[in-house]
Write a protein that holds these residues in place. Sequence first.
Motif, short mmCIF file in Angstrom:
data_model
loop_
_atom_site.label_atom_id
_atom_site.label_comp_id
_atom_site.label_asym_id
_atom_site.label_seq_id
_atom_site.Cartn_x
_atom_site.Cartn_y
_atom_site.Cartn_z
N ASP A 198 23.58 -16.03 92.17
CA ASP A 198 24.74 -15.76 91.33
C ASP A 198 24.34 -14.79 90.20
O ASP A 198 23.54 -15.16 89.33
N VAL A 199 24.90 -13.59 90.23
CA VAL A 199 24.46 -12.56 89.27
C VAL A 199 24.79 -12.94 87.82
O VAL A 199 24.20 -12.37 86.89
N THR A 200 25.67 -13.90 87.62
CA THR A 200 26.01 -14.26 86.23
C THR A 200 24.89 -15.10 85.59
O THR A 200 24.97 -15.44 84.42
N GLN A 201 23.87 -15.45 86.38
CA GLN A 201 22.80 -16.30 85.86
C GLN A 201 21.57 -15.52 85.39
O GLN A 201 20.57 -16.11 85.03
N TYR A 202 21.65 -14.19 85.45
CA TYR A 202 20.47 -13.39 85.06
C TYR A 202 20.78 -12.55 83.83
O TYR A 202 21.71 -11.75 83.85
N GLU A 203 19.96 -12.74 82.80
CA GLU A 203 20.09 -11.88 81.64
C GLU A 203 19.20 -10.65 81.86
O GLU A 203 18.15 -10.75 82.51
N MET A 204 19.66 -9.52 81.41
CA MET A 204 18.79 -8.34 81.44
C MET A 204 19.08 -7.51 80.20
O MET A 204 20.24 -7.27 79.87
N MET A 213 26.95 -24.25 84.87
CA MET A 213 25.93 -23.33 84.37
C MET A 213 26.57 -22.26 83.47
O MET A 213 27.65 -21.77 83.76
N VAL A 214 25.86 -21.96 82.41
CA VAL A 214 26.36 -20.96 81.48
C VAL A 214 26.11 -19.57 82.05
O VAL A 214 25.05 -19.29 82.58
N SER A 215 27.14 -18.75 81.96
CA SER A 215 26.95 -17.42 82.50
C SER A 215 26.59 -16.45 81.38
O SER A 215 26.95 -16.66 80.22
N VAL A 216 25.82 -15.40 81.72
CA VAL A 216 25.46 -14.41 80.70
C VAL A 216 26.70 -13.56 80.40
O VAL A 216 27.69 -13.60 81.15
N ALA A 217 26.62 -12.78 79.33
CA ALA A 217 27.78 -11.96 78.96
C ALA A 217 27.77 -10.65 79.75
O ALA A 217 26.71 -10.15 80.14
N TYR A 225 28.27 -7.56 84.71
CA TYR A 225 27.08 -8.37 84.44
C TYR A 225 25.88 -7.46 84.63
O TYR A 225 25.85 -6.64 85.56
N PRO A 226 24.87 -7.59 83.76
CA PRO A 226 23.75 -6.63 83.81
C PRO A 226 23.04 -6.58 85.17
O PRO A 226 22.58 -5.53 85.59
#
Lengths: 285, 162
Positions: free
Chosen positions: A4-10, B1-5, B23-24
């Motif tokens: 799930d791409v929403t789980q990766y910070e970059m 699960m928390v999603s990134v911005a 999303y990045p």
Amino acid sequence: MRSDVTQYEMVAPKSLDEVLANLSSEPGKWTLFAGGTDLMVLMESGKLAPKNFLSLWGVKELKGISYTDDSMTFGALTTYGELQRHSKVREYFPMLIQAAKETGGLAIQNRGTLGGNIANASPAADSPPGLLVYDAELELTSVDGSRWVPYDGFHTGYKQMKLGEAELITKIRVPRPDPKGVHYFKKVGTRRAQAISKIVLAGFGLMNEGAVKTVRIAVGSVAAITLRCHKTEAFLTGKSLNDSVIAEASEIFGGEITPIDDVRSTGRYRRQVGKNLLKDFLESL
Amino acid sequence: MVSVAKVNFDCTINGEKKTISAYPMARLLDVIREDCELTGTKEGCGEGECGACTIMIDGELVNSCLVPALQADGAEIKTIEGVATGEQLHVVQESFVVNNGAQCGICTPGMIMAALKLLEEHPDPSPDDIRHGLAGNLCRCTGYMKIFESVLAACQSMKQEV
């Protein structure tokens, strides 16, 4: 299934100082991300744990190729495409060119980087055998400064390396080899493009008055790390090459490698082809 | 699960300035197809093996399935939609049509991008140059000969035009 791409910070720092500050202020938090040709594949197959990535792609200090009369230095972010387009790399380091050409296809070569290839630490990677044979050194940098270490010995086990949590590979330096030497590189895969190696062997050798003056050999896909074959090299140094010397070298080489069965090949095939490649290299000297 | 911005950044796609919100770590392929609605670029394997998603970033071929969105910040992107001029197909596209270089069509946009790069670097390519230039693009229909012939014919028409 894809992760799930929403789980990766970059985040994408614009300078090396910013990268180093991130690494030192929150040790262990960040995973470095270069061209993505390995990490994005893991994400696609759902094998990439949620992480915080530092994208290095925009960091100019990690780019560029420079050279002196004695050596050539690659920024860690040097791509396989850039290697191939550089006339001095083509002239002095043909094994790096051949490895670059046989890594993926052109589109992969424009994103895959030398530093990424080293840090990803796959024993099947294409550039490490050539780098080992050229006696490469790595510049490792943290907020505390930089240090140069030999590439040989950098990998200590499968995906293990002597790199601190707050450090990154910033440069790769290779000394100019003796112009009279023979450069040998052969990758055996299912096809020339896009294949991961079943086995890859790089060799550099220099003869003097009928005897081996210098020989360096490295192999990929036959051990937990890309392996520099020191025992085989030590045996060969100073010897005249004939069938019985080559046969004995082949036995020693066979004792150094520890190939396994996996999806790409079998241990038995790799052992035999490894010996064949070694013989082919030695006969070319 | 928390999603990134999501992050916002600018890039140029086929000459047009765009502000992207993504999303990045979204795949650039998905941003192009879903957010920008440019569905010419295809997904094949999703792991950099097949070349169906090939686009150009800053003039170089890349697999858009392997590029995280954030790395396209400031990039000049060219997709298959940017190859023709209005209704006028590029010589390479025209050649694929005339020589039956496309069958199911999934690999075609990627093949065309690779062929454009090949002809830019080798205006008079040898058979080996063509094979090397297209080696990162897989086709499961044509057996490759029609594609090979399309590129060869395109190269001949381009020489005649000069």
